[in-house]
Design a protein around this motif. Structure first.
Motif, PDB file in Angstrom:
ATOM      1  N   UNK A 184       1.682  14.852  -3.759  1.00  0.00           N
ATOM      2  CA  UNK A 184       2.564  13.692  -3.669  1.00  0.00           C
ATOM      3  C   UNK A 184       2.760  13.253  -2.225  1.00  0.00           C
ATOM      4  N   UNK A 185       2.904  14.226  -1.326  1.00  0.00           N
ATOM      5  CA  UNK A 185       3.061  13.889   0.084  1.00  0.00           C
ATOM      6  C   UNK A 185       1.842  13.190   0.640  1.00  0.00           C
ATOM      7  N   UNK A 186       0.666  13.670   0.271  1.00  0.00           N
ATOM      8  CA  UNK A 186      -0.571  13.036   0.739  1.00  0.00           C
ATOM      9  C   UNK A 186      -0.692  11.619   0.195  1.00  0.00           C
ATOM     10  N   UNK A 187      -0.343  11.429  -1.054  1.00  0.00           N
ATOM     11  CA  UNK A 187      -0.440  10.098  -1.642  1.00  0.00           C
ATOM     12  C   UNK A 187       0.554   9.135  -1.003  1.00  0.00           C
ATOM     13  N   UNK A 188       1.754   9.635  -0.690  1.00  0.00           N
ATOM     14  CA  UNK A 188       2.759   8.791  -0.043  1.00  0.00           C
ATOM     15  C   UNK A 188       2.311   8.356   1.346  1.00  0.00           C
ATOM     16  N   UNK A 189       1.582   9.232   2.038  1.00  0.00           N
ATOM     17  CA  UNK A 189       1.082   8.871   3.357  1.00  0.00           C
ATOM     18  C   UNK A 189       0.007   7.802   3.297  1.00  0.00           C
ATOM     19  N   UNK A 190      -0.782   7.830   2.237  1.00  0.00           N
ATOM     20  CA  UNK A 190      -1.861   6.849   2.111  1.00  0.00           C
ATOM     21  C   UNK A 190      -1.361   5.479   1.665  1.00  0.00           C
ATOM     22  N   UNK A 191      -0.253   5.461   0.895  1.00  0.00           N
ATOM     23  CA  UNK A 191       0.258   4.191   0.394  1.00  0.00           C
ATOM     24  C   UNK A 191       0.957   3.430   1.510  1.00  0.00           C
ATOM     25  N   UNK A 192       0.701   2.121   1.654  1.00  0.00           N
ATOM     26  CA  UNK A 192       1.354   1.335   2.714  1.00  0.00           C
ATOM     27  C   UNK A 192       2.824   1.109   2.404  1.00  0.00           C
ATOM     28  N   UNK A 193       3.615   0.970   3.452  1.00  0.00           N
ATOM     29  CA  UNK A 193       5.033   0.658   3.297  1.00  0.00           C
ATOM     30  C   UNK A 193       5.181  -0.758   2.734  1.00  0.00           C
ATOM     31  N   UNK A 194       6.316  -1.057   2.049  1.00  0.00           N
ATOM     32  CA  UNK A 194       6.508  -2.411   1.495  1.00  0.00           C
ATOM     33  C   UNK A 194       6.415  -3.511   2.557  1.00  0.00           C
ATOM     34  N   UNK A 195       6.964  -3.263   3.767  1.00  0.00           N
ATOM     35  CA  UNK A 195       6.911  -4.274   4.816  1.00  0.00           C
ATOM     36  C   UNK A 195       5.475  -4.521   5.265  1.00  0.00           C
ATOM     37  N   UNK A 196       4.689  -3.439   5.356  1.00  0.00           N
ATOM     38  CA  UNK A 196       3.298  -3.592   5.749  1.00  0.00           C
ATOM     39  C   UNK A 196       2.521  -4.352   4.697  1.00  0.00           C
ATOM     40  N   UNK A 197       2.820  -4.083   3.431  1.00  0.00           N
ATOM     41  CA  UNK A 197       2.116  -4.761   2.346  1.00  0.00           C
ATOM     42  C   UNK A 197       2.452  -6.247   2.349  1.00  0.00           C
ATOM     43  N   UNK A 198       3.718  -6.577   2.621  1.00  0.00           N
ATOM     44  CA  UNK A 198       4.114  -7.989   2.661  1.00  0.00           C
ATOM     45  C   UNK A 198       3.467  -8.710   3.832  1.00  0.00           C
ATOM     46  N   UNK A 199       3.290  -7.992   4.973  1.00  0.00           N
ATOM     47  CA  UNK A 199       2.685  -8.597   6.159  1.00  0.00           C
ATOM     48  C   UNK A 199       1.239  -8.972   5.926  1.00  0.00           C
ATOM     49  N   UNK A 200       0.593  -8.207   5.055  1.00  0.00           N
ATOM     50  CA  UNK A 200      -0.808  -8.521   4.750  1.00  0.00           C
ATOM     51  C   UNK A 200      -0.929  -9.773   3.887  1.00  0.00           C
TER      52      UNK A 200
END
Length: 261
Positions: free
Chosen positions: A245-261
């Motif tokens: 779970x920790x590894x997957x959380x690190x790979x997933x982008x933060x909501x702010x980063x996703x919105x910036x894209x």
């Protein structure tokens, strides 16, 4: 059990509302009778499972005294079933005890939380610690104020401790009377009760995944490792799931980063 309007962890239990109907209305206090009813329901329902432990323990070769002392002194069903189950399978006593010990360590974490909610006198804490188990913790945490928490913890603990030990004695005596428990299929009673107690606790996907991996490890290694050792290896399922779970959380982008894209 009725759902409360606020979890105990979010309340300051040092300042309870005044006792009586007025205090109940002002502070959302649960009536004492309702707390006692819920606590008795849990205590009686789980306490009857002591019969299965008594049968299982006697079938594993433990004496009547050893069986009863386990319930009197250990008093945590999962650890007791794990211990006698490993012994019944021919496991080393030290390995069996280690597995039971690791299962019981969760009660120490329960105690850290309950010590804040109950705020018992120092002289009472050693005795209350004996009753810190899954069921008493669940009932205590469901209460909205300190008075209800203390009542729920005490009634659940007293009912469950008395009934568990009584039914343990009856189960061990019954097993001795009928002889070979395997011939009656009673050797499966312990694992069945253990699973029945565990299943309702698996609410989230993480918990179900952990349980599933533990089952695969335990059953898969059963033919190749000494009895009792697969239980210890199965405990690795929890850190494995948390790591993933920790590894997957690190790979997933933060909501702010996703919105910036």
């Amino acid at each position: 059990m009725a759902e409360q309007t606020a979890h105990p962890a979010t309340r300051d239990l040092r300042d309870d509302p005044p006792a009586g109907p007025a205090g109940a209305a002002a502070g959302g206090r649960k009536p004492d009778a309702a707390v006692v009813r819920d606590a008795l329901g849990v205590g009686v329902a789980v306490g009857l499972s002591g019969f299965a432990f008594g049968v299982t323990s006697a079938g594993a070769g433990l004496t009547l005294l050893q069986t009863c002392m386990l319930s009197l002194l250990v008093f945590t069903g999962a650890s007791q079933f794990a211990l006698v189950g490993a012994l019944a399978g021919g496991g080393n006593p030290f390995t069996a005890a280690a597995g039971a010990f690791f299962l019981g360590t969760r009660n120490a974490f329960y105690g850290l939380r309950l010590s804040q909610l109950l705020a018992l006198p120092r002289s009472v804490k050693p005795f209350a610690a004996q009753w810190v188990i899954d069921e008493t913790t669940a009932v205590a945490l469901a209460q909205p104020d300190r008075r209800s928490t203390r009542i729920g913890f005490t009634v659940t603990g007293l009912t469950l401790y008395a009934l568990w030990n009584l039914t343990t004695l009856l189960g061990a005596l019954g097993a001795e009377a009928i002889g070979d428990t395997a011939a009656w299929g009673l050797d499966a009673a312990g694992p069945a009760v253990f699973l029945a107690l565990l299943a309702p606790m698996l609410r989230s996907a993480t918990e179900r995944a952990t349980a599933g991996i533990a089952v695969v490890l335990g059953l898969g290694l059963l033919p190749v490792l000494p009895a009792g050792v697969p239980v210890l290896v199965a405990a690795l399922a929890a850190p494995a799931v948390l790591w993933f779970q920790g590894r997957r959380a690190q790979r997933e982008p933060e909501p702010d980063e996703e919105a910036a894209r």
